[in-house]
Design an enzyme around this catalytic site. Structure first.
Site, PDB file in Angstrom:
ATOM      1  N   SER A  33      53.116  61.545  26.633  1.00 39.09           N
ATOM      2  CA  SER A  33      53.060  62.025  25.256  1.00 39.09           C
ATOM      3  C   SER A  33      52.046  61.223  24.457  1.00 39.09           C
ATOM      4  O   SER A  33      51.988  59.991  24.583  1.00 39.09           O
ATOM      5  CB  SER A  33      54.432  61.889  24.582  1.00 39.09           C
ATOM      6  N   ALA A 177      56.721  74.080  25.220  1.00 38.69           N
ATOM      7  CA  ALA A 177      55.455  74.012  25.951  1.00 38.69           C
ATOM      8  C   ALA A 177      55.557  73.089  27.159  1.00 38.69           C
ATOM      9  O   ALA A 177      54.871  73.287  28.169  1.00 38.69           O
ATOM     10  CB  ALA A 177      54.339  73.534  25.018  1.00 38.69           C
ATOM     11  N   TYR A 198      60.216  60.477  34.304  1.00 39.00           N
ATOM     12  CA  TYR A 198      60.089  59.994  32.931  1.00 39.00           C
ATOM     13  C   TYR A 198      60.871  58.692  32.826  1.00 39.00           C
ATOM     14  O   TYR A 198      61.733  58.412  33.669  1.00 39.00           O
ATOM     15  CB  TYR A 198      60.637  61.034  31.946  1.00 39.00           C
TER      16      TYR A 198
END
Length: 260
Positions: A33, A177, A198
Site C-alpha cells: 500500500s 479493487a 500480508y
C-alpha cells in the site's frame, strides 16, 4: 500454526489448507500500500530474498486505484489529493523496485506491477463485479469490509468522530479493487496456486477463508501472515480456523521442492 524457517520472517498460514498451498511453493503475492511505512526498501529487499527462495513465482502488486479519492475524503482539496496520491504511488513503486534490485540475483521469477494494470484482465473484471455484488447483498461480507475500513483509516478520524458515508464508500471502492487477489489470484495470474501474504491478519480473512457460503476464496488460494521473525523460537500461532496440532515440516527452498 507458525512456520519459522529462519530469523528473517515467520509465517502464519490461516488454515491447514493454506499451509498445504504454502508448502506447494507455486506463487506468492505481496500487496503493498502507498504511504505504508512498513514497506521500506529494506523490508522489500528482505521479502524479495525470502520469497524467491521459497516460491517459483513472486508478484509485488502495489495499490494505485482510488488513492486520490481517499486523500480527498479525509480532508485534502481535490488538487492537493491528486498531487499527494501521485507522489505516494511513485514513491512506493520506487521503493519496491529499489528493494527488488538490492535483493540480488533472484532465484525465482519476480514481477512488480500496479493494481491498475489488471483492469483490462477479464478474470479480474469478473471477480471485481462479484466483490461489488456481495458488498450490496451480503450483510456479513459488508460488515467485514466495514471493520476492515475502520482498521485501516481509524487513525485518520478525529477523536470521538465516526466515519462518514462518503469516506466509507471510498474505502469500499479501494478495497474492492484489491480483493479479487484475495479471492482467486491463480485465475488472474494463471498460476497453479497462490498465497496472499500480508504482515497482519485482515478483518476479512475469516469471511473469505472460514465461512461456508457467500464470497469465498477459491480452493487453491491461501492467506498467510508474514511478518518479521524473532531470532530463536517461533512465537505462538494466532488462532486459526482449522485446528492443527501437527508440527510443520521443515520448509524447503524452491530447488529442493522441484527435486522432490
Amino acid at each position: 500454526m507458525t512456520i519459522t524457517a529462519d530469523a528473517s520472517f515467520e509465517v502464519l498460514p490461516f488454515t491447514r489448507t493454506c499451509r498445504h498451498i504454502w508448502e506447494d511453493g507455486d506463487h506468492v503475492l505481496i500487496g503493498v500500500s502507498p504511504g505504508n511505512s512498513y514497506f521500506s526498501s529494506e523490508r522489500i529487499t528482505g521479502l524479495a530474498q525470502w520469497a524467491t527462495a521459497r516460491f517459483a513465482q513472486v508478484d509485488f502488486v502495489y495499490a494505485d486505484l482510488h488513492v486520490d479519492r481517499m486523500f480527498a475524503a479525509f480532508g485534502y482539496t481535490p488538487e492537493h489529493a491528486e498531487k499527494r496520491a501521485t507522489k505516494e504511488i511513485k514513491a512506493v513503486r520506487r521503493r519496491i523496485l529499489k528493494g527488488v534490485e538490492e535483493s540480488g540475483p533472484p532465484r525465482a521469477e519476480i514481477r512488480v506491477r500496479a493494481l491498475s494494470e489488471f483492469q483490462s484482465n477479464p478474470v479480474y473484471q469478473l471477480l471485481h463485479r462479484r466483490v461489488l455484488h456481495f458488498l450490496e447483498t451480503d450483510d456479513e461480507f459488508r460488515k467485514g469490509c466495514e471493520e476492515m475500513a475502520l482498521h485501516f483509516v481509524g487513525s485518520k478520524l478525529p477523536e470521538g468522530g465516526s466515519i462518514t458515508d462518503e469516506q466509507l464508500q471510498v474505502c469500499f471502492d479501494y478495497m474492492a479493487a484489491e480483493l479479487p487477489f484475495f479471492v482467486d489470484t491463480p485465475s488472474i495470474l494463471d498460476v497453479p496456486s497462490s498465497v496472499a501474504a500480508y504482515h497482519v491478519k485482515m478483518p476479512l480473512t475469516d469471511v473469505l477463508f472460514a465461512r461456508g457460503g457467500g464470497l469465498r476464496a477459491t480452493r487453491n488460494q491461501a492467506y498467510a501472515v508474514v511478518r518479521p521473525g524473532t531470532a530463536g523460537a517461533a512465537r505462538p500461532a494466532s488462532p486459526a480456523t482449522d485446528t492443527d496440532t501437527d508440527h510443520a515440516p521443515a520448509e524447503r527452498n524452491v530447488d529442493e521442492r522441484r527435486a522432490a
